[in-house]
Scaffold this active site. Structure first.
Site, PDB file in Angstrom:
ATOM      1  N   SER A  39      72.105  51.863  69.155  1.00 34.19           N
ATOM      2  CA  SER A  39      71.235  52.795  68.431  1.00 34.19           C
ATOM      3  C   SER A  39      72.001  53.835  67.634  1.00 34.19           C
ATOM      4  O   SER A  39      71.422  54.490  66.757  1.00 34.19           O
ATOM      5  CB  SER A  39      70.283  53.496  69.409  1.00 34.19           C
ATOM      6  OG  SER A  39      71.006  54.162  70.433  1.00 34.19           O
ATOM      7  N   ASP A 330      68.627  64.146  69.324  1.00 37.59           N
ATOM      8  CA  ASP A 330      67.718  63.907  70.438  1.00 37.59           C
ATOM      9  C   ASP A 330      68.533  63.822  71.726  1.00 37.59           C
ATOM     10  O   ASP A 330      69.680  64.266  71.773  1.00 37.59           O
ATOM     11  CB  ASP A 330      66.847  62.664  70.196  1.00 37.59           C
ATOM     12  CG  ASP A 330      67.655  61.369  70.118  1.00 37.59           C
ATOM     13  OD1 ASP A 330      68.864  61.373  70.456  1.00 37.59           O
ATOM     14  OD2 ASP A 330      67.076  60.333  69.723  1.00 37.59           O
ATOM     15  N   HIS A 333      71.528  61.023  70.771  1.00 40.34           N
ATOM     16  CA  HIS A 333      72.167  60.744  69.479  1.00 40.34           C
ATOM     17  C   HIS A 333      72.545  62.002  68.713  1.00 40.34           C
ATOM     18  O   HIS A 333      71.819  62.998  68.755  1.00 40.34           O
ATOM     19  CB  HIS A 333      71.221  59.897  68.616  1.00 40.34           C
ATOM     20  CG  HIS A 333      70.736  58.669  69.301  1.00 40.34           C
ATOM     21  ND1 HIS A 333      69.517  58.610  69.943  1.00 40.34           N
ATOM     22  CD2 HIS A 333      71.318  57.455  69.469  1.00 40.34           C
ATOM     23  CE1 HIS A 333      69.355  57.403  70.471  1.00 40.34           C
ATOM     24  NE2 HIS A 333      70.429  56.685  70.198  1.00 40.34           N
TER      25      HIS A 333
END
Length: 367
Positions: A39, A330, A333
């Site tokens: 991600s 977040d 990340h």
């Protein structure tokens, strides 16, 4: 949709819209960029998978000129910005059905949120592309390219392209550090687990070399014990990272750097492998945030609970306004601002940041 829900959406749009900018491109230094990973660099593959690990909703992408695309960031990811430095537009996600024809000539993004080096990593999120599946997906792209180019032109394209591989974080965060779901921490010591990961990683890197790729950038793991998700566990004193998590990453990072040295030592002729010292660069940011323009390093810009890291950024949540001053977007990340530091140091950083050269030098290397 209720008026209450519309009001929240309006707040999110107003909070984010003013920052939206299109990326700036540099002179092109490589014909294509192939992105594999998780991600940290997923550009939207999980949008097309049956997965709970998605970021295709506001406020994700709120500073990106295209809005929410599935990137786990407020705007551009590490590989997006590294591509900007190389003068290469962000490649399209493999899983998008429209990623065919001329669109694949400049590279493809295969990265998948929750994916890891181990096939089982992240399985509690549902479908994802693991490292081995991403290699298979690259072979699918190659099959298309063979119908579009002569063998010699394809060989030139592959050998001069840059391959960016960002793997390993999920094998810890979404495997080894979740003993209630995975048994790896009971089966392997941290050293043995790192060896398992590195052996699997080496096998797939060699497979990509066998398929014609020649210029590899392999960033190590950042200090995962410093992300809001880990700080929210309460295992660290205020203002400190979770040292036990950071310490277990050493064997992987040291081993990956050694692996790069071995690969460059003659076992893979005509290729160049570069190790990126993500841990060191991120450590610089955490130890001297003001020097990089950051004022907040211990909580997420978008999230809920302790350190805004217990629950990650939810749909229509209102993020912080001063996002350029936050290290973390977040629970897991970095912000675009932090990604920008990481990408710049990967591209043009010193030998402390990259081994044995940086990505700019990698792109210029004649093999």
């Amino acid at each position: 949709m209720s008026g209450h829900r519309w009001w929240f959406m309006a707040v999110v749009v107003v909070a984010c819209w003013w920052k939206g900018v299109a990326p700036q491109q540099q002179p092109q230094q490589a014909p294509a960029i192939w992105v594999m990973g998780d991600s940290l660099v997923d550009s939207g593959n999980n949008n097309f998978l049956s997965s709970s690990a998605k970021a295709n909703y506001p406020p994700y992408g709120c500073d990106y000129y295209r809005g929410p695309t599935g990137r786990f960031c407020n705007a551009r990811t590490f590989s997006d910005i590294l591509g900007d430095w190389l003068g290469i537009a962000a490649p399209p996600p493999f899983a998008d059905p429209s990623t065919t024809g001329d669109k694949i000539m400049g590279g493809v993004n295969y990265a998948s949120a929750a994916g890891g080096i181990l096939d089982e990593t992240g399985q509690h999120y549902g479908d994802r592309y693991s490292l081995s599946q991403q290699v298979v997906n690259f072979e699918t792209t190659l099959s298309q390219l063979r119908t579009m180019m002569s063998p010699s032109n394809l060989s030139q394209l592959l050998s001069n392209s840059i391959v960016v591989m960002v793997f390993g974080s999920n094998d810890y965060i979404n495997n080894y550090l979740l003993p209630n779901i995975y048994d790896t921490s009971r089966t392997y010591t941290p050293d043995a687990f790192a060896n398992l990961l590195l052996n699997r990683y080496a096998t797939q890197i060699h497979a990509l070399y066998s398929l014609g790729l020649r210029k590899f950038f392999l960033p190590g793991l950042g200090p995962l014990g410093c992300i809001p998700n880990q700080l929210a566990t309460g295992q660290a004193p205020p203002g400190r990272c979770v040292d036990s998590v950071n310490q277990m990453l050493g064997p992987f990072n040291e081993g990956l750097k050694r692996l790069v040295g071995q690969f460059n030592g003659g076992s893979h002729p005509g290729a160049m492998f570069v190790y990126g010292n993500t841990y060191g660069v991120f450590g610089d940011i955490m130890n001297n945030p003001a020097g990089y323009g950051f004022t907040v390093r211990d909580r997420a810009c978008c999230g809920i609970g302790r350190n805004q890291g217990q629950i990650t950024c939810l749909p229509l949540a209102t993020p912080c306004f001063n996002r350029d001053q936050y290290v973390f977007w977040d629970a897991f990340h970095p912000t675009q601002a932090a990604n920008g530091v990481l990408a710049q140091r990967a591209y043009s950083g010193s030998n402390n940041d990259n081994f044995p050269m940086n990505v700019q030098q990698l792109a210029q290397t004649r093999l």
